[in-house]
Design a protein around this motif. Sequence first.
Motif, PDB file in Angstrom:
ATOM      1  N   ARG A   1      10.404  -3.997  -9.523  1.00  0.00           N
ATOM      2  CA  ARG A   1      10.757  -2.706  -8.966  1.00  0.00           C
ATOM      3  C   ARG A   1      12.240  -2.706  -8.619  1.00  0.00           C
ATOM      4  O   ARG A   1      12.759  -3.708  -8.117  1.00  0.00           O
ATOM      5  CB  ARG A   1       9.919  -2.433  -7.710  1.00  0.00           C
ATOM      6  CG  ARG A   1       8.419  -2.411  -7.956  1.00  0.00           C
ATOM      7  CD  ARG A   1       7.662  -2.560  -6.642  1.00  0.00           C
ATOM      8  NE  ARG A   1       6.217  -2.556  -6.805  1.00  0.00           N
ATOM      9  CZ  ARG A   1       5.502  -3.634  -7.126  1.00  0.00           C
ATOM     10  NH1 ARG A   1       6.096  -4.804  -7.322  1.00  0.00           N
ATOM     11  NH2 ARG A   1       4.187  -3.556  -7.248  1.00  0.00           N
ATOM     12  N   PRO A   2      12.936  -1.585  -8.831  1.00  0.00           N
ATOM     13  CA  PRO A   2      14.371  -1.546  -8.534  1.00  0.00           C
ATOM     14  C   PRO A   2      14.653  -1.881  -7.073  1.00  0.00           C
ATOM     15  O   PRO A   2      13.853  -1.580  -6.180  1.00  0.00           O
ATOM     16  CB  PRO A   2      14.762  -0.100  -8.850  1.00  0.00           C
ATOM     17  CG  PRO A   2      13.689   0.411  -9.736  1.00  0.00           C
ATOM     18  CD  PRO A   2      12.436  -0.306  -9.363  1.00  0.00           C
ATOM     19  N   ALA A   3      15.817  -2.473  -6.825  1.00  0.00           N
ATOM     20  CA  ALA A   3      16.172  -2.875  -5.462  1.00  0.00           C
ATOM     21  C   ALA A   3      16.212  -1.673  -4.526  1.00  0.00           C
ATOM     22  O   ALA A   3      15.796  -1.767  -3.362  1.00  0.00           O
ATOM     23  CB  ALA A   3      17.517  -3.590  -5.470  1.00  0.00           C
TER      24      ALA A   3
ATOM     25  N   TYR B   1       0.817  -1.212   0.000  1.00  0.00           N
ATOM     26  CA  TYR B   1       0.000   0.000   0.000  1.00  0.00           C
ATOM     27  C   TYR B   1       0.855   1.267   0.000  1.00  0.00           C
ATOM     28  O   TYR B   1       0.370   2.355  -0.317  1.00  0.00           O
ATOM     29  CB  TYR B   1      -0.945   0.016   1.209  1.00  0.00           C
ATOM     30  CG  TYR B   1      -1.820  -1.211   1.310  1.00  0.00           C
ATOM     31  CD1 TYR B   1      -2.269  -1.870   0.164  1.00  0.00           C
ATOM     32  CD2 TYR B   1      -2.177  -1.732   2.546  1.00  0.00           C
ATOM     33  CE1 TYR B   1      -3.054  -3.009   0.253  1.00  0.00           C
ATOM     34  CE2 TYR B   1      -2.964  -2.871   2.641  1.00  0.00           C
ATOM     35  CZ  TYR B   1      -3.390  -3.502   1.496  1.00  0.00           C
ATOM     36  OH  TYR B   1      -4.157  -4.634   1.598  1.00  0.00           O
ATOM     37  N   LEU B   2       2.146   1.126   0.357  1.00  0.00           N
ATOM     38  CA  LEU B   2       3.047   2.272   0.280  1.00  0.00           C
ATOM     39  C   LEU B   2       3.159   2.774  -1.158  1.00  0.00           C
ATOM     40  O   LEU B   2       3.341   3.969  -1.400  1.00  0.00           O
ATOM     41  CB  LEU B   2       4.434   1.894   0.809  1.00  0.00           C
ATOM     42  CG  LEU B   2       4.534   1.599   2.311  1.00  0.00           C
ATOM     43  CD1 LEU B   2       5.941   1.120   2.655  1.00  0.00           C
ATOM     44  CD2 LEU B   2       4.168   2.816   3.140  1.00  0.00           C
ATOM     45  N   GLU B   3       3.053   1.846  -2.094  1.00  0.00           N
ATOM     46  CA  GLU B   3       3.159   2.213  -3.504  1.00  0.00           C
ATOM     47  C   GLU B   3       2.023   3.134  -3.925  1.00  0.00           C
ATOM     48  O   GLU B   3       2.158   3.913  -4.869  1.00  0.00           O
ATOM     49  CB  GLU B   3       3.158   0.943  -4.357  1.00  0.00           C
ATOM     50  CG  GLU B   3       3.451   1.166  -5.819  1.00  0.00           C
ATOM     51  CD  GLU B   3       3.603  -0.139  -6.580  1.00  0.00           C
ATOM     52  OE1 GLU B   3       3.785  -0.080  -7.808  1.00  0.00           O
ATOM     53  OE2 GLU B   3       3.555  -1.210  -5.957  1.00  0.00           O
TER      54      GLU B   3
ATOM     55  N   MET C   1      13.970   1.255   0.118  1.00  0.00           N
ATOM     56  CA  MET C   1      13.352   2.459   0.657  1.00  0.00           C
ATOM     57  C   MET C   1      11.987   2.137   1.259  1.00  0.00           C
ATOM     58  O   MET C   1      11.636   2.611   2.346  1.00  0.00           O
ATOM     59  CB  MET C   1      13.200   3.516  -0.442  1.00  0.00           C
ATOM     60  CG  MET C   1      12.598   4.825   0.052  1.00  0.00           C
ATOM     61  SD  MET C   1      12.337   6.011  -1.292  1.00  0.00           S
ATOM     62  CE  MET C   1      14.043   6.294  -1.783  1.00  0.00           C
ATOM     63  N   GLY C   2      11.199   1.313   0.541  1.00  0.00           N
ATOM     64  CA  GLY C   2       9.892   0.929   1.058  1.00  0.00           C
ATOM     65  C   GLY C   2       9.992   0.167   2.364  1.00  0.00           C
ATOM     66  O   GLY C   2       9.216   0.403   3.300  1.00  0.00           O
ATOM     67  N   LEU C   3      10.968  -0.741   2.460  1.00  0.00           N
ATOM     68  CA  LEU C   3      11.143  -1.513   3.685  1.00  0.00           C
ATOM     69  C   LEU C   3      11.633  -0.640   4.837  1.00  0.00           C
ATOM     70  O   LEU C   3      11.265  -0.868   5.996  1.00  0.00           O
ATOM     71  CB  LEU C   3      12.109  -2.670   3.434  1.00  0.00           C
ATOM     72  CG  LEU C   3      11.560  -3.788   2.539  1.00  0.00           C
ATOM     73  CD1 LEU C   3      12.666  -4.781   2.182  1.00  0.00           C
ATOM     74  CD2 LEU C   3      10.404  -4.511   3.210  1.00  0.00           C
ATOM     75  N   PHE C   4      12.459   0.359   4.532  1.00  0.00           N
ATOM     76  CA  PHE C   4      12.894   1.302   5.573  1.00  0.00           C
ATOM     77  C   PHE C   4      11.675   2.032   6.140  1.00  0.00           C
ATOM     78  O   PHE C   4      11.531   2.173   7.361  1.00  0.00           O
ATOM     79  CB  PHE C   4      13.904   2.297   4.990  1.00  0.00           C
ATOM     80  CG  PHE C   4      14.380   3.307   5.993  1.00  0.00           C
ATOM     81  CD1 PHE C   4      15.415   3.010   6.864  1.00  0.00           C
ATOM     82  CD2 PHE C   4      13.765   4.559   6.080  1.00  0.00           C
ATOM     83  CE1 PHE C   4      15.845   3.951   7.810  1.00  0.00           C
ATOM     84  CE2 PHE C   4      14.186   5.501   7.016  1.00  0.00           C
ATOM     85  CZ  PHE C   4      15.228   5.187   7.887  1.00  0.00           C
TER      86      PHE C   4
ATOM     87  N   ALA D   1      13.930  -5.103   8.592  1.00  0.00           N
ATOM     88  CA  ALA D   1      14.195  -5.693   7.279  1.00  0.00           C
ATOM     89  C   ALA D   1      15.701  -5.832   7.036  1.00  0.00           C
ATOM     90  O   ALA D   1      16.520  -5.145   7.654  1.00  0.00           O
ATOM     91  CB  ALA D   1      13.566  -4.837   6.193  1.00  0.00           C
ATOM     92  N   GLU D   2      16.048  -6.705   6.105  1.00  0.00           N
ATOM     93  CA  GLU D   2      17.439  -6.899   5.717  1.00  0.00           C
ATOM     94  C   GLU D   2      17.513  -7.436   4.297  1.00  0.00           C
ATOM     95  O   GLU D   2      16.546  -8.019   3.782  1.00  0.00           O
ATOM     96  CB  GLU D   2      18.137  -7.880   6.664  1.00  0.00           C
ATOM     97  CG  GLU D   2      17.511  -9.271   6.671  1.00  0.00           C
ATOM     98  CD  GLU D   2      18.215 -10.228   7.630  1.00  0.00           C
ATOM     99  OE1 GLU D   2      19.419 -10.023   7.869  1.00  0.00           O
ATOM    100  OE2 GLU D   2      17.560 -11.178   8.106  1.00  0.00           O
ATOM    101  N   SER D   3      18.654  -7.215   3.653  1.00  0.00           N
ATOM    102  CA  SER D   3      18.908  -7.787   2.335  1.00  0.00           C
ATOM    103  C   SER D   3      19.487  -9.184   2.510  1.00  0.00           C
ATOM    104  O   SER D   3      20.150  -9.478   3.513  1.00  0.00           O
ATOM    105  CB  SER D   3      19.892  -6.914   1.557  1.00  0.00           C
ATOM    106  OG  SER D   3      19.358  -5.627   1.345  1.00  0.00           O
TER     107      SER D   3
END
Length: 517
Positions: free
Chosen positions: A104-106, A63-65, A111-114, A128-130
């Motif tokens: 979507r670009p990484a 929903y952030l999108e 940014m969304g996860l932040f 979150a983490e990569s």
Amino acid sequence: MTNLPSSVDAEVDVLVIGGGINGAGIARDAAGRGLRVLLCEKNDLASHTSSASTKLIHGGLRYLEYFEFGLVRKALQEREVLMRSAPHIISPLRFIMPHAMGQRPAWMIRMGLFLYDHLAKRELLPGAESLRLQEHVAGKPLRADLLRGFAYSDGWVNDSRLVVLNAMDAREKGASVLTRTTCIAAQRFDDHWMLQLQQADGRQLTVKSRSLVNATGPWAVNVLHNIMHQKAARTLRLIKGSHIVVKRLFHHPFAYIFQHHDGRIVFAIPYEDNFTLIGTTDLDYTGSLDEVAITGDEIAYLCELAGQYFTQVILPADVVWSYSGVRPLVEETHAGDKEKAAALTRDYRLELDTMQAPFLNVFGGKITTYRKLAEEALSLLAPVLGHDSPAWTAQACLPGGDIVGSIPSNRSVREFPQFIQQCQHQYGWLPPTLVERFAHAYGTRIHVLLGQRQSLADMGEMLAPGLYAAEVDYLVQHEWARTVEDILWRRSRLGLHLLGENTNRLAAWLVHARKTP
């Protein structure tokens, strides 16, 4: 309009129509504020949309999108409030998001996860983490060309039990809860409503209520038109979401979130130990609300999308069970300017009409924000009824959730595994796996279920594999269960484990129970 008889069977302050999560939550909140409450539901509790969710308590990352920052923040705040209030049926779940070319670009995902991690205070869940998928256990079931991904946290919920626990708490605080009871007529006066209710056996009740709440979900507009003879202030768009269940695709505790090129999101979630739940679809729906079912195209879509990520091929023939529900989403675009279903808001709208006796309509919503919806509904309704009791549900456990005390705490979530072990020790005469299921389903109410029983023989007849008469009796007495489906598919998910099993013994026991005074 139907003329109602003058004699009254009950007088209440609030009559709630609808036994889904919003109706049960409102009834609970109202009863806890000292209001006289009656909830009526035409079928069983949680028999439609509220038991057909993806089983998630989540902020809604996607929903952030659509810039729904307010909704996401509200849902993220509620996520941990609900975990603390019901740690037996709500638990943390870690999600893996594989990243593939063309998505979507990484940097955008990071940014969304932040934002997702920081929009609301987070105490229970890790951030979150990569990930390098080839070095992570969750990468093993995935295609070899999926090299990187992301991990983040949300919550899992037993959705139908969440509804039942709210209804139980409402009743324990004085509310009347009538299942299989339909509101068939209503008349509105300046200071009260007169409503006609019809029960499954044909018996009719006349209820006088100072206010009325329409919390019927997908039926909200129909109830307005056909029972209240009013026009809706909001337009609802009915969206069908379908899910499939297959045998377990992976042997680890992580869930997956997959991105599709059409913008939709599909989850693959560990489910009932031996299965994987995959969903959901988002399709406009115009059919019968009482007979919602998945289509072959939806099954093929979910199988195909999951197959783009997993090494294991998933075919429609692999589907062991499926379910569908209709979500009532608030339509806020102009006619002829239809948005994609995925872009429609999952937020709710409350409309209070005080031209005569108060009338509150609930439009939209999602399971994660039900408690906040109920709190806001009572902040509107209670003052009109002359009640100024404060909000209270954020600091109250749901039935069975008082693992370390009556006040919700982080300890209750973190120490739930120890609670299971304690129960397994206390009830060592039962199989440990059965005690674990009881602990998750009933929390501290396991002690009400088992009472003074001291042996497996004390559990009574085994009515189906893993299901004893003692549990069925508890569900009938305390949780409004009446049918095989109520017990095997809503109060529990035992039906999934008993596919193909004969349930005639359970059906016969329930018939006898109904006949016994």
